[in-house]
Each structure stands twice: as C-alpha cells, then as structure tokens.
Design an enzyme around this catalytic site. Structure first.
Site, PDB file in Angstrom:
ATOM      1  N   GLY A 406       0.826  -1.206   0.000  1.00  0.00           N
ATOM      2  CA  GLY A 406       0.000   0.000   0.000  1.00  0.00           C
ATOM      3  C   GLY A 406       0.859   1.254   0.000  1.00  0.00           C
ATOM      4  N   ASP A 627       0.620  -0.009  13.116  1.00  0.00           N
ATOM      5  CA  ASP A 627       0.971  -1.326  12.560  1.00  0.00           C
ATOM      6  C   ASP A 627       1.231  -2.361  13.650  1.00  0.00           C
ATOM      7  OD1 ASP A 627       0.730  -0.379  10.007  1.00  0.00           O
ATOM      8  OD2 ASP A 627       2.863   0.110   9.805  1.00  0.00           O
TER       9      ASP A 627
END
Ligand code: S3P
Length: 746
Positions: A406, A627
């Site tokens: 991404g 994350d």
C-alpha cells in the site's frame, strides 16, 4: 479413469522426445486404455515397443483406418512444416469426431494447415503446446515425467467443441500437466520472445564461434558461461528451422527488438558509459534473480511472474519457547521505501545502508528501475541509487506492479501525478481491495488525472502532463501515506502544498526531504513545502524497523524469564506508540545508547518479562502504533483484565481487516474478545493451541507465532508467505531467541 472425457485410445504420431514422453506418461498414469505409436522409421516403432511406451506401433498411417472412433485422441508431434501432410493423411484415414491435438510450438501455422486440409476449422481439432522439452531428442530420450508440473497451453479455435477441449484437457491433466488456454496470436507472440528468440540467439552464437571465429580451437577455451548459454543449440535442428519459418513475423519482431537492444548495449560499451551499463546489468540481474526465485518456488514455466501465487506456507509453533538474546531486526520499511523514492528523484548518488530486502520495499525499488533509474543492489542492505533528478524519470514499458504494498502505491501516486508520461499502478489481490480514493481525490483536487477501478480500488491509471496546483488539505484520517503522497505531489505542484493531520503520524517523508536538502516547514499539525527546489543525493543509514521489533517487544514482555535486546531500532516519536502502550500495561522496557542516525533517533531496546495488565489504550497513541496492534493484542491476551482499543477503524483497511483477523485468531485460541466498529476488547486469559488463519497478512502471522510463548499447545498459522513483505528473516530470528517455529509448505 471413468470420466466421460477420458481418452479411450491415444494415437501418438511422431515418436520423438515430445511424442514418446506423452506415450510413456499416458501408460504410466493410465491416462487411456491403449497407446498406438506412429513413426516414420521401422526401428523407431520397434524401439518404442521394446521400451514398452506403446501397445502397438506402425509406420503406416493407413493402419489406423477402421480402428478409431469416439473417445480416441490423436496427438500429432512432428516438425511444424510436416504438419500439413500428416493432417491430410489423418483426414483420409480417421473418422471425423476423433479428437485431434498436437504439440507444435507455433499455433498460427497449425490453424492455417487445418484450414487448408479441411477447408474449415473442425470442432474435433484442439491445438496445443506442451511447454516442456530438453535438448535431447529421439525415442530413447522419452521421459514419463516430462510434463509433470509443466504448463500445457491449449489454443482451441472458436470452433473447437467443448467435449473435445475437455478430453484434451483431461488427457494432459492425467499426466500431471498444468493446462491453460490461450489465444493463438498471443501464444505465438509470447513464445517468439521467450522461446524462439533464445533458440535463434543460441544457434547463431554457436555458429559464430564454430565457423566465423579465427581460432578453430575456440571451444577448448569456452567455459561455463558458453555451456550454460548455448545448451539449447543442441536441440533438434529440423524442428527449430521449422519453428522459425512457421512463426516468421513474430520471430522477426523479437529479433529486431533484440538487435536494437544489442546495438544500444554496444554503443554504451563504446562510449564507456559505466552508469548506463550498470543500469542494464542490474535491471537484468534483478529480473533473472526473480525468475530464479520463481523457479525455486514453482515448476518451470507453470506460472507467470506477476500472477504467481505466493507459495503456501504455514507456521507450526510449539509452546514453551524462550525470548532470550540480542538481535537486530531488518531495516525500517517506511524509510526503505522513501530512500528509494527520494534517492531516485535526487540529483547525484544516494548510498543507502540497512535497506529492508523485503518484498514491499523491493517492489518500490523495481518500479524506479522500470522508470529508468539505475539502482545497484540491494546487497546485504546496501543500495546505490543513481538519482535522475525530479524530472528525469522515464515512461515505464508497462504497468508498475507493487505487489502487496500500500505504501508503494499511495506514495507513488503522488510522484506519478507530477510526471509527463502516463502510468498504471497495479498490485496483488489484497492490495486490489484497498481504498485508494484517500489519495486519488485530493490529488484530483490538485489537478491530477487519475482513474481508479470501482469504489476507488486499484489499479490506478494516472495521466501524465497534468498541471498540478499546490493546495492545503485537511486530512480526514491520520495517514502518513496520504500526507506523504500529497507532499511528494507538491514537489511538482505550482506554489505551496500543505497537509494538516488530525493526529501525529510518522514523519519520515518530511525528515528525509530535509536530509536531501529540500525545505519542509512544520507548523503545529501542518507540514508544508513549495515546488521549485531540488533534492541532492546523500547517505542514508536505515535503522531497524520498530514495527518488526514490536513482535519481540511483546515476546519479551509476555514470556516468563525473558531478557532480550533489540539493537539499532528507530525510535522516532511518531512510531513509538508500541513502547508507550506496552509500558502503560506494565512492560519492562529500557532504551539504551540513544543516538541520532541520519536524522532519525535510534536506540538499543532491552525488554524483560513483566506481568502485564489490561488498559484502555489512549486514542492519541493509536496512529503512533498503527501497525503494531496485532502484536499488542497478543500482549492484551496475556494481560490481567480487559484491554480496550477504540479509535482504530483504520485497522480495518490494512493488508486485511486486522480487527476481524485478530478477533478470529484469538477466538480460535480460546481468548475472549469482542470486535467493535473502531476497535476491540480483549480479556486476558489462557491461550490454548489451535489453528489460526493469517489471511495472508504478514503482521497477523507473526503475532500468532509470538502468542505461542504463552500457549498451551501448538499453534498452526496458515498463509504465512507474506511475512516476506516486511520481515523476510522472521522465522530465523524467532528461532534464534528460542521460539520453536517450523515452516511447512503446503
Ligand atoms: C506507512 C503508513 C501507515 C502504515 C503503513 C506504512 C507509511 O499507513 O500503516 O504500514 O510508510 O507511510 P497509513 O498511512 O494508511 O496509516
């Protein structure tokens, strides 16, 4: 063999390597009831019978008369230019309705032959091409395994009947081949470059040395390179002559392309242009290395590069592991991406150390190679980028493929919006489901011309030569990718571009732009820059990735007796949410030897076991640990009491929906949890063993491997190949600190 598409009798015409191998394979795998061989010479027939690869053999096609009917398949494997004559005889002695297929390497000429012989394209003809072979020829070279895991391309006519296609497909499948269908024109074009051209070059090279060289003993001095390169020039000469003639136009185009490239290479050598030569060789080496990797994962030619499925890997992790020792996790993923992007757009050379050689960062690297940037390495984390300046990128030959990444897609969309050429950005299945309007919409407002697929999903088609205008953008979500994308577009936009964020997000783009000598101002929650500057190549030492270290910070915290040190970890305050949250839960984490490396703060981090307690995670920490939530939820599962995460809806649009994926896995391991639209509540308790699905998300896979430290039985984690996107040596480092992790291939 009881399926209706089963072959009754198989007639193989031409008992060379290809035909003899199909005959042998059909017998070995009982793909049909009976195999009849047809060859030109008596001794070949006799030999085929002797070898037991046919039940019956004849030199006379007329012997087939009255023998064949419904359910029989004739496979023609003769030199391409002999095909028409064989088909003529077949038409004469075989009843219509018997399935006819072939193994010729050129399909356009087969179609012409069929048309010529029958006057139309009959439904019982299904042309095909097994992509297998060897430089050996003749009946004695037969190999019943020749087609196992190899691709067979069928190129049926629009007129070919379904039952006949099914029969040929079943025949090849039963000898373990992987059958695909392709259009005739595409087949001939693809094969011209991947097969016919290399053969032409190999034959011509050997001929050059054998005949045109002044030194008649030249082969005596030829070493491995010559041997490896020219092996295929020992193949059947008649067959290859025929292929070149039968596929004349496509072969000529392929040769022209090659001659063009070869004369460019010649000019570079003549000019002693070392940088451009490095470009050609590094690009080619990278492509060949990828191909080698593909071959080690998959059978020769059974998958094309970009569509290749990652190998299906599972982790099996036993309980009772330890978390002890001193390790350095690989380089920071975010910084690795940016080092290639800014290094490419800079003037002069950028030397990078500590580069993450994971799939995602490598995808970014490849896109810049595709746009003409010369990049050496990576070699043990060392990369040299020969920057081309802000306006020096060149149009890539095809779509830019960024795999699972991404960050590559979103940041690149900003850079590409400012180019003079059109581009297309594509990704893997997971990336193709992720939202891109978050970058496409503000870029459009700046004047970019971007098309997405439905609902703002990839691929992205970006038209070049759009005049970008600087603007101010208030980001609706806290996203470093969106911020970075717009700042990078701002390098090409008229005037000033500024971005405000609702909460602090990683600021590597801003820091690194400054490291390259580009002024970026920061006022409160707004970052801004103006176009018109330039980037100057520099050195970048990439710290270890705190997002990868996070798994071991959790491992050290939850594992009784643990004491571990993670060296050279980036502790940029926009990334240290994981440390802050773990400390709030009671973790024992010490930062040692704090220092600054290339504009980024770095430390060695010591973590020792400590009892954890559940907390309400402060929402301002969420973007700083975005994350790390999969790992943090494992810590929550080991903590005393409830951990509540809110304000984390972004987790639902990562590589997978990480809230749901973690909830599924934790539940499978008997941990009480309840997902909410923007977070999750986890109640610490016992972790049983069991099977969990990572959904191909690297961080989910690694988190459950760490959970094994407190599990009561083995944890099996499915679909772990994508760990290679961010942390290729995770299994090795996990084992090094004492986690008994085994990898299974499925
Ligand atoms: C990244 C930003 C974050 C993060 C991703 C890397 C970056 O994404 O999750 O792994 O390098 O800028 P978002 O910007 O979508 O939060």
């Amino acid at each position: 063999m009881v399926s209706s598409s089963a072959t009754r009798q198989l007639v193989v015409i031409g008992l060379g390597l290809i035909g003899a191998s199909l005959a042998a394979a059909a017998k070995k795998y009982r793909a049909c009831e009976r195999v009849i061989g047809v060859a030109r010479r008596e001794e070949v027939c006799a030999r085929a019978l002797e070898l037991g690869i046919v039940d019956e053999a004849t030199c006379n096609m007329d012997d087939l008369r009255n023998k064949l009917g419904e359910g029989d398949v004739v496979f023609v494997s003769v030199p391409t230019l002999a095909m028409r004559n064989i088909l003529r005889q077949l038409k004469d002695c075989v009843p219509d309705g018997v399935t006819i297929t072939d193994g010729a390497s050129v399909k356009g000429s087969v179609r012409d032959d069929v048309q010529h012989v029958w006057g139309y394209l009959p439904e019982f003809v299904v042309p095909g091409h097994p992509i297998a072979g060897s430089e050996k020829s003749g009946v004695d070279a037969y190999n019943p395994e020749l087609y196992a895991d190899h691709r067979v391309i069928l190129t049926p006519f629009a007129e070919s009947g379904r039952a006949h296609i099914a029969r040929v497909t079943a025949l090849w499948s039963s000898v373990k081949a992987d059958v695909v269908n392709m259009d005739i024109a595409l087949h001939d074009e693809v094969l011209a470059t991947t097969s016919h051209l290399p053969h032409a070059i190999a034959y011509s090279l050997v001929d050059t040395l054998a005949h045109d060289s002044q030194n008649e003993n030249i082969f005596r001095y030829a070493a491995g390179g010559f041997r490896d390169f020219t092996r295929i020039a020992s193949s059947d000469a008649t067959m290859w002559r025929d292929i070149m003639l039968a596929n004349k136009q496509d072969v000529l185009s392929a040769i022209d392309l090659f001659l063009n490239n070869m004369s460019r290479l010649r000019a570079l050598i003549e000019k002693e242009d070392a940088t451009a030569l490095t470009g050609v060789f590094t690009r080619a080496k990278a492509a060949r290395d990828r191909f080698t990797l593909m071959l080690s994962h998959q059978a020769y030619s059974s998958h094309s590069m970009q569509n290749s499925e990652p190998k299906n890997l599972s982790y099996s992790v036993k309980p009772g592991g330890k978390a002890q020792g001193k390790i350095r996790v690989p380089g920071d993923k975010s910084i690795s991406h940016r080092s290639i992007m800014l290094g490419s757009l800079a003037e002069g050379i950028t030397e990078i150390t500590g580069f993450l050689e994971g799939e995602d960062a490598l995808a970014t690297l490849q896109t810049f190679r595709d746009m003409g940037v010369v990049i050496e390495g990576p070699d043990h984390g060392n990369v040299t980028v020969h920057g081309v300046g802000l306006h020096g990128l060149k149009a890539p030959a095809g779509a830019l493929y960024v795999g699972n990444s991404g960050t590559s897609m979103r940041l690149l969309s900003g850079i590409l919006s400012g180019q003079q050429f059109d581009t297309e950005l594509t990704g893997d299945e997971s990336l193709t489901k992720r939202p891109m309007n978050r970058v496409a919409n503000p870029l459009r407002t700046m004047g970019a011309n971007i098309e997405t697929a439905e609902n703002g999903r990839p691929p992205l088609k970006i038209s070049g030569a759009s005049a970008l205008r600087g603007m101010h953008y208030d980001m609706p979500m806290a996203s470093a990718q969106v911020k970075s994308c717009l700042l990078l577009a701002g390098l090409y936009a008229e005037g000033e571009t500024s971005v405000s964020e609702p909460a602090p997000t990683r600021d590597h783009t801003e820091r690194m732009l400054q490291g390259f000598g580009y002024v970026v101002e920061r006022e409160g929650n707004t970052a801004k820059l103006s176009s018109g500057g330039k980037l100057v190549g520099c050195s970048i030492d990439i710290p270890a990735d705190i997002s990868s270290a996070a798994f071991f910070l959790v491992a050290g915290s939850i594992c009784p007796g643990a004491d571990m040190t993670l060296t050279h970890v980036g502790i940029n305050p926009t990334r240290t949410g994981v440390i802050n949250i773990l400390r709030l839960m009671g973790a024992n984490i010490t930062l040692l030897n704090e220092r600054e490396v290339g504009g980024e703060p770095v430390a060695d981090i010591r973590v020792q076991h400590a009892p954890l307690k559940g907390i309400k995670v402060p929402e301002d920490q969420v973007p700083l640990a975005i994350d790390e939530f999969p790992a943090l939820l494992v810590a929550a599962a080991c903590a005393d009491g409830e951990t509540v995460v809110t304000g984390a809806e972004e987790l639902r649009v990562k590589e997978t929906d990480r809230i749901q994926a973690m909830a599924d896995g934790l539940s499978a391991l008997g941990v009480a949890c309840s997902p909410t639209p923007d977070g999750i509540v986890v109640t610490g308790g016992t972790i049983s063993g069991g099977e969990v699905e990572s959904y191909g998300d690297h961080r989910i896979a690694m988190s459950f491997a760490i959970a094994s430290l407190r599990a009561q039985a083995i944890i099996e984690i499915r679909n772990c190949a994508n760990v290679a996107t961010s942390f290729p040596n995770f299994p090795e480092l996990a084992r090094e600190i004492g986690i008994p992790l085994e990898i299974r291939e499925e």
